[in-house]
Design a protein around this motif. Structure first.
Motif, PDB file in Angstrom:
ATOM      1  N   PRO A 557       0.799  -1.234   0.000  1.00 45.60           N
ATOM      2  CA  PRO A 557       0.000   0.000   0.000  1.00 45.60           C
ATOM      3  C   PRO A 557       0.831   1.283   0.000  1.00 45.60           C
ATOM      4  CG  PRO A 557      -0.007  -1.005   2.181  1.00 45.60           C
ATOM      5  CD  PRO A 557       0.679  -1.973   1.278  1.00 45.60           C
ATOM      6  N   LEU A 558       2.151   1.171   0.096  1.00 44.45           N
ATOM      7  CA  LEU A 558       3.004   2.352   0.199  1.00 44.45           C
ATOM      8  C   LEU A 558       3.644   2.748  -1.126  1.00 44.45           C
ATOM      9  CD1 LEU A 558       4.834   1.368   3.524  1.00 44.45           C
ATOM     10  CD2 LEU A 558       2.701   2.660   3.254  1.00 44.45           C
ATOM     11  N   THR A 559       3.397   1.981  -2.185  1.00 40.71           N
ATOM     12  CA  THR A 559       4.019   2.240  -3.477  1.00 40.71           C
ATOM     13  C   THR A 559       3.008   2.039  -4.596  1.00 40.71           C
ATOM     14  OG1 THR A 559       5.781   1.552  -4.983  1.00 40.71           O
ATOM     15  CG2 THR A 559       4.836  -0.142  -3.584  1.00 40.71           C
ATOM     16  N   LEU A 571      13.781 -11.810  -8.353  1.00 39.92           N
ATOM     17  CA  LEU A 571      14.898 -11.313  -9.162  1.00 39.92           C
ATOM     18  C   LEU A 571      14.473 -10.285 -10.203  1.00 39.92           C
ATOM     19  CD1 LEU A 571      17.120 -14.501  -9.697  1.00 39.92           C
ATOM     20  CD2 LEU A 571      17.343 -12.707  -7.976  1.00 39.92           C
ATOM     21  N   ALA A 572      13.262  -9.763 -10.081  1.00 36.23           N
ATOM     22  CA  ALA A 572      12.841  -8.679 -10.968  1.00 36.23           C
ATOM     23  C   ALA A 572      13.182  -7.338 -10.339  1.00 36.23           C
ATOM     24  CB  ALA A 572      11.342  -8.774 -11.235  1.00 36.23           C
ATOM     25  N   ALA A 573      13.116  -6.287 -11.140  1.00 35.97           N
ATOM     26  CA  ALA A 573      13.320  -4.917 -10.680  1.00 35.97           C
ATOM     27  C   ALA A 573      12.273  -4.033 -11.334  1.00 35.97           C
ATOM     28  CB  ALA A 573      14.718  -4.430 -11.019  1.00 35.97           C
ATOM     29  N   ARG A 574      11.720  -3.104 -10.572  1.00 42.14           N
ATOM     30  CA  ARG A 574      10.681  -2.218 -11.094  1.00 42.14           C
ATOM     31  C   ARG A 574      10.926  -0.794 -10.590  1.00 42.14           C
ATOM     32  NH1 ARG A 574      10.252  -6.183 -13.617  1.00 42.14           N
ATOM     33  NH2 ARG A 574       8.426  -7.569 -13.842  1.00 42.14           N
ATOM     34  N   THR A 575      10.519   0.168 -11.415  1.00 39.79           N
ATOM     35  CA  THR A 575      10.619   1.578 -11.020  1.00 39.79           C
ATOM     36  C   THR A 575       9.231   2.127 -10.769  1.00 39.79           C
ATOM     37  OG1 THR A 575      10.581   2.292 -13.329  1.00 39.79           O
ATOM     38  CG2 THR A 575      12.740   1.952 -12.306  1.00 39.79           C
ATOM     39  N   GLY A 576       9.170   3.083  -9.841  1.00 37.65           N
ATOM     40  CA  GLY A 576       7.892   3.689  -9.516  1.00 37.65           C
ATOM     41  C   GLY A 576       8.090   4.730  -8.439  1.00 37.65           C
ATOM     42  N   THR A 577       7.103   4.872  -7.563  1.00 37.46           N
ATOM     43  CA  THR A 577       7.226   5.859  -6.488  1.00 37.46           C
ATOM     44  C   THR A 577       6.830   5.240  -5.157  1.00 37.46           C
ATOM     45  OG1 THR A 577       4.963   6.680  -6.753  1.00 37.46           O
ATOM     46  CG2 THR A 577       6.700   7.756  -8.060  1.00 37.46           C
ATOM     47  N   MET A 578       7.399   5.784  -4.091  1.00 35.50           N
ATOM     48  CA  MET A 578       7.004   5.495  -2.713  1.00 35.50           C
ATOM     49  C   MET A 578       6.901   6.819  -1.996  1.00 35.50           C
ATOM     50  SD  MET A 578       9.166   2.230  -1.282  1.00 35.50           S
ATOM     51  CE  MET A 578       8.554   2.562   0.381  1.00 35.50           C
ATOM     52  N   TYR A 579       5.791   7.010  -1.320  1.00 36.48           N
ATOM     53  CA  TYR A 579       5.585   8.283  -0.629  1.00 36.48           C
ATOM     54  C   TYR A 579       5.813   9.462  -1.574  1.00 36.48           C
ATOM     55  CZ  TYR A 579       5.951   5.286   3.497  1.00 36.48           C
ATOM     56  OH  TYR A 579       5.781   4.289   4.427  1.00 36.48           O
ATOM     57  N   GLY A 580       5.501   9.237  -2.846  1.00 36.42           N
ATOM     58  CA  GLY A 580       5.656  10.282  -3.836  1.00 36.42           C
ATOM     59  C   GLY A 580       7.072  10.501  -4.318  1.00 36.42           C
ATOM     60  N   LYS A 581       8.002   9.641  -3.896  1.00 36.74           N
ATOM     61  CA  LYS A 581       9.409   9.765  -4.273  1.00 36.74           C
ATOM     62  C   LYS A 581       9.768   8.685  -5.298  1.00 36.74           C
ATOM     63  CE  LYS A 581       9.737  12.817  -0.931  1.00 36.74           C
ATOM     64  NZ  LYS A 581       9.789  14.277  -1.241  1.00 36.74           N
ATOM     65  N   PRO A 582      10.592   9.032  -6.308  1.00 36.29           N
ATOM     66  CA  PRO A 582      10.984   8.018  -7.302  1.00 36.29           C
ATOM     67  C   PRO A 582      11.893   6.959  -6.668  1.00 36.29           C
ATOM     68  CG  PRO A 582      12.216  10.044  -7.632  1.00 36.29           C
ATOM     69  CD  PRO A 582      11.176  10.354  -6.596  1.00 36.29           C
ATOM     70  N   VAL A 583      11.591   5.690  -6.953  1.00 35.51           N
ATOM     71  CA  VAL A 583      12.376   4.586  -6.390  1.00 35.51           C
ATOM     72  C   VAL A 583      12.538   3.492  -7.434  1.00 35.51           C
ATOM     73  CG1 VAL A 583      11.628   4.989  -3.999  1.00 35.51           C
ATOM     74  CG2 VAL A 583      10.325   3.423  -5.469  1.00 35.51           C
ATOM     75  N   ILE A 598      15.264  -1.155  -1.862  1.00 36.64           N
ATOM     76  CA  ILE A 598      14.650   0.111  -2.263  1.00 36.64           C
ATOM     77  C   ILE A 598      15.768   1.105  -2.526  1.00 36.64           C
ATOM     78  CG2 ILE A 598      13.054   1.941  -1.587  1.00 36.64           C
ATOM     79  CD1 ILE A 598      11.919  -0.142   0.502  1.00 36.64           C
ATOM     80  N   HIS A 599      15.926   1.505  -3.783  1.00 40.05           N
ATOM     81  CA  HIS A 599      16.951   2.470  -4.166  1.00 40.05           C
ATOM     82  C   HIS A 599      16.277   3.797  -4.476  1.00 40.05           C
ATOM     83  CE1 HIS A 599      20.387  -0.426  -4.758  1.00 40.05           C
ATOM     84  NE2 HIS A 599      19.357  -1.248  -4.634  1.00 40.05           N
ATOM     85  N   CYS A 600      16.841   4.882  -3.917  1.00 39.97           N
ATOM     86  CA  CYS A 600      16.204   6.195  -4.063  1.00 39.97           C
ATOM     87  C   CYS A 600      17.267   7.283  -4.048  1.00 39.97           C
ATOM     88  CB  CYS A 600      15.207   6.414  -2.937  1.00 39.97           C
ATOM     89  SG  CYS A 600      15.944   6.368  -1.286  1.00 39.97           S
ATOM     90  N   LEU A 601      16.840   8.509  -4.293  1.00 44.82           N
ATOM     91  CA  LEU A 601      17.755   9.652  -4.222  1.00 44.82           C
ATOM     92  C   LEU A 601      18.172   9.885  -2.778  1.00 44.82           C
ATOM     93  CD1 LEU A 601      15.944  12.093  -6.688  1.00 44.82           C
ATOM     94  CD2 LEU A 601      18.050  10.804  -7.119  1.00 44.82           C
ATOM     95  N   ALA A 602      19.406  10.377  -2.611  1.00 44.96           N
ATOM     96  CA  ALA A 602      19.936  10.577  -1.256  1.00 44.96           C
ATOM     97  C   ALA A 602      19.055  11.521  -0.452  1.00 44.96           C
ATOM     98  CB  ALA A 602      21.364  11.114  -1.344  1.00 44.96           C
ATOM     99  N   GLY A 603      18.484  12.535  -1.105  1.00 48.52           N
ATOM    100  CA  GLY A 603      17.653  13.506  -0.396  1.00 48.52           C
ATOM    101  C   GLY A 603      16.329  12.944   0.078  1.00 48.52           C
ATOM    102  N   ASP A 604      15.910  11.807  -0.493  1.00 50.17           N
ATOM    103  CA  ASP A 604      14.644  11.196  -0.105  1.00 50.17           C
ATOM    104  C   ASP A 604      14.814  10.037   0.872  1.00 50.17           C
ATOM    105  OD1 ASP A 604      13.446  12.928  -1.923  1.00 50.17           O
ATOM    106  OD2 ASP A 604      13.540  11.476  -3.566  1.00 50.17           O
ATOM    107  N   ALA A 605      16.036   9.577   1.055  1.00 48.80           N
ATOM    108  CA  ALA A 605      16.275   8.315   1.765  1.00 48.80           C
ATOM    109  C   ALA A 605      15.805   8.348   3.211  1.00 48.80           C
ATOM    110  CB  ALA A 605      17.757   7.953   1.704  1.00 48.80           C
ATOM    111  N   ALA A 606      16.171   9.388   3.953  1.00 47.01           N
ATOM    112  CA  ALA A 606      15.816   9.435   5.372  1.00 47.01           C
ATOM    113  C   ALA A 606      14.300   9.478   5.546  1.00 47.01           C
ATOM    114  CB  ALA A 606      16.465  10.642   6.031  1.00 47.01           C
TER     115      ALA A 606
END
Length: 782
Positions: A557-559, A571-583, A598-606
């Motif tokens: 429910p968070l993405t 072993l799949a990988a997908r792109t999208g958003t979590m909490y409105g942030k690209p991941v 979960i890989h994201c921008l450094a500014g969104d990680a915390a």
């Protein structure tokens, strides 16, 4: 600043004069005055190990080196007691008299039951009185001269019934593991022992007090004018450079009251000089009585009369070196290695000078002394490396780690949570984190992984050449394990590769390997002339791994990414958003459970991290550290590069032939691996201890023993709370070893304990745990 190599200030007052009532009050007053003076910075267990221009001195302390630039320096370094040289003077029980005094005064240890002594000064009789007071019986004292010249102390010793042999020396001692007797002989007119008249006395200790060598190392280094003073039998500074003062016995002053006065005078002069003034101080004169015998060195037909205990140099070795033409003190030092051991000649240089002077017919002054170079005292290499001035990298989640009581460890340049201190002990905390991942939900910060993007028309070719597995046939939106070897076929790194597009790959490396991996990629792309680019995004992107049987249920429910098994398989990988942030989400299974990186921008990680901890709190989410991750992966049988591999390990030995695609046209290390495959002589295997095992703790690098011979080593081992026993990985140097075989592990104490080789992985061998959740299609987790 006061620097004292002893654990407590006090110097010789604390051991040589420990039983002298006349200085007891003085000793207490001096120590109290120093310790209560807020202007004096005291460093104990510390040594000034060198002198450099302008009074720059490194002070070796227990915590490292302190660099000091002093306006004025007072050297009150004292003396080193020197041994007598006689047959078997290296047998346990032969020691300096001052060493015996230290044992008695500082440690309340009785050096022996029955002693024999050889002395050449008043200090020997002071030591004899200390021995007697400690309950040691003294069977004989061999005085190299006349005890009548030793003053009141010799009279006190004689009054207690001790037999004193004037003009005698020790010729030899008997005993192998310890002294059993000493043989005394009288000295003839030429200073040699008359071996026709021997007196043998039983003893289990021999104490030597035949002379001293001054601790003039820094006086030599500061270019003081140092000459041999035949009156007192030691080298002494005749003049000193500006800013340097010498006091006490190093200055030739031996009477204890004169020593105290000399120290006070030197201090007054140094204090005045620091103000640009001069102090008119009358300081005591050096003693007029010799404190060292001119030649306490005696030959023996069976040799084993040691000059240098460190280097095992015997008297005959040194004399032969002189006969062979090494008649210069510096040359003979380098040829014989006298004074080049750990003690740096503190107990051997003076006798070496005496022997060479006698052989050449020169005086001590003409023979000279060797150069005293820094470091004068043994100094740890770590201290020479100095303080650390390197940056420590932390992730954006650092504040949260601290709030959750993380205990940090170094991982390359990064600080990573080793574990979170939430339970009574470290082990209990780690096991609680493991149980959270196995039964519910855990999250780990993996932002320290290297993150490199490779793109361009030739990106698939680049990845095929860098990795041992074929990457060019990987579907877009999938991941693949990446193993990297060098030209010798040795494993150097591993990670995961995500294919974003036909010409776009995202490659994660192990912590600390991002820079060398990036450099290799750049170098190889240029050398191969391929149309591709590499970008190091390690600092720009952050990552976390949400793992456990509740991972899909809580993350869905968070993405906006469809997490169903059909849309998002293992072993799949997908792109999208979590909490409105690209991941980017990647289904990986390093810990052996359903999990999403979960890989994201450094500014969104915390923000993403903290939101997950908040929104998954009802599922009992728990952050877990590196140690729990290592245990989880061990239960799954996964290898950690540099822990389960070494500088020679190839993929076949590490049990990963499946990761090597030899049908590719080329990859780095391919030619070497073709040669190494048929030569394999060891293999990485899993082992388990019985659940009932209660012996010593098996550790990494413990050896496997078979028929008394080395048969391998452990690379990873831990107590598993999942299996309630020790399990691990080990290289077995036996290609015929099979699952079910017993192995013998040698513990720290040498004990051999038995374990059993088992198949890998230990945990969930069918891999169902990485695809199911509590509400998923695979059914409820057992």
């Amino acid at each position: 600043m006061l620097v004292d190599e002893n654990a407590q200030i006090g110097g010789s007052l604390d051991y040589q004069y420990a039983n002298d009532a006349s200085v007891a009050d003085t000793r207490s007053e001096l120590k109290e005055a120093v310790l209560n003076n807020e202007n004096i910075e005291v460093h104990t267990s510390s040594v000034a190990v060198g002198w450099y221009t302008d009074n720059w001195m490194p002070i070796n302390t227990p915590n490292g080196i302190i660099k000091v630039r002093a306006e004025q320096v007072v050297m009150a370094t004292g003396l080193f007691e020197q041994p007598s040289i006689f047959h078997k003077n290296d047998v346990p029980g032969v020691m300096m008299a001052s060493a015996a005094q230290r044992m008695i005064a500082r440690y309340a240890i009785k050096p022996c039951e029955v002693a024999a002594m050889v002395v050449a000064n008043e200090d020997g009789y002071r030591a004899a009185l200390d021995l007697l007071k400690a309950g040691v019986k003294i069977n004989a004292i061999a005085d190299l001269e006349d005890h009548e010249d030793r003053g009141d102390l010799a009279k006190q010793v004689k009054a207690q019934g001790v037999q004193i042999y004037d003009h005698h020396g020790i010729y030899e001692v008997e005993g192998k593991d310890r002294v059993t007797s000493a043989t005394l002989c009288p000295l003839n007119a030429s200073g040699e022992l008359d071996t026709s008249r021997k007196t043998t006395v039983p003893c289990d200790g021999v104490m030597m007090s035949v002379g001293w060598a001054p601790a003039t190392h820094m006086l030599f280094q500061c270019k003081a004018d140092i000459k041999y003073d035949a009156t007192i039998g030691q080298f002494r500074a005749q003049s000193l450079p500006e800013g340097m003062f010498a006091a006490g016995r190093v200055n030739g002053v031996f009477d204890i009251n004169d020593q105290i006065a000399d120290g006070a005078g030197a201090g007054q002069q140094a204090a005045a000089a620091a103000k640009g003034e001069s102090a008119d101080v009358q300081r005591p004169e050096p003693t007029k009585v010799s404190q060292s015998h001119e030649y306490p060195i005696f030959s023996h037909p069976k040799a084993k009369n040691f000059l240098d205990y460190d280097e095992d140099i015997q008297l005959k070795d040194y004399i032969n070196a002189a006969k062979e033409g090494f008649d210069n003190i510096e040359l003979i030092k380098r040829f014989s290695t006298n004074g080049m051991g750990p003690s740096q000649g503190k107990h051997s240089n003076m006798n070496g000078i005496r022997i060479l002077a006698k052989h050449t017919g020169k005086s001590i002054d003409e023979t000279g002394s060797t150069t005293a170079r820094p470091m004068f005292h043994p100094t740890p290499v770590g201290h020479l490396g100095g303080r650390r001035f390197r940056a420590e990298r932390v992730t954006p989640m650092q504040e949260s780690h601290v709030a959750h009581k993380a205990v940090f460890m170094e991982a390359g340049a990064w600080l990573r949570p080793e574990y979170y201190d939430t339970e009574a002990t470290r082990t209990e905390s780690i096991h609680a984190e493991v149980n959270a991942v196995r039964t519910g939900l855990g999250i780990i910060d993996v932002s320290t992984l290297g993150k490199i993007e490779v793109f361009g028309p030739d990106a698939p070719e680049v990845m095929d050449r860098i990795c041992t597995m074929r990457m060019s046939n990987m579907q877009v939106g999938m991941t693949r394990y990446a193993l990297v070897t060098d030209e010798a076929g040795v494993i150097t790194d591993d990670g995961v590769v995500v294919r974003y597009a036909d010409d776009h790959f995202y490659y994660t490396t192990t912590t600390g390997s991002s820079d060398p991996a990036f450099r290799t990629l750049q170098k190889q792309i240029l050398e191969w002339g391929l149309k591709a680019e590499a970008v190091n995004r390690t600092g720009q992107l952050q990552a976390m791994n949400l793992a456990g049987p509740l991972a899909r249920k809580k993350l869905a429910p968070l993405t906006d990414i469809d997490l169903s098994e059909e849309a998002f398989p293992y072993l799949a990988a997908r792109t999208g958003t979590m909490y409105g942030k690209p991941v980017t989400l990647a289904r990986v299974g390093f810990v052996g459970e359903l999990g999403y990186e979960i890989h994201c921008l450094a500014g969104d990680a915390a923000e993403i991290w903290n939101n997950l901890l908040r929104d998954c709190a009802d599922a009992g989410i728990r952050p877990f550290g590196v140690e729990a991750q290592r245990l989880l992966r061990l239960e799954k049988g996964h290898v950690i590069v540099t822990q389960d591999t070494d500088g020679l390990t190839n993929p076949y030995e590490a049990g990963m032939p499946w990761a090597v695609h030899m049908k590719k046209d080329f990859f780095i290390g391919q030619r070497s691996l073709e040669i190494l495959k048929p030569l394999q002589a060891r293999k990485l295997m899993g082992f388990m201890f019985p659940e009932s095992y209660s012996g010593g703790t098996p550790k990494e690098c413990h050896l496997l023993i078979k028929d008394g011979e080395l048969n391998g080593r452990i690379t990873s081992v831990s107590f598993s709370p999942t299996f309630n026993r020790y399990l691990g990985l080990a290289y077995v140097d036996d290609m015929n070893a099979n699952v079910g075989d017993a192995i013998n592990v040698r513990l720290d104490d040498g004990t051999l304990v038995e374990a059993e080789l088992v198949s890998l992985p230990f945990y969930d061998p069918e891999g169902k745990r990485q695809t199911c959740d509590v509400d998923g299609t695979e059914g409820k987790v057992a």
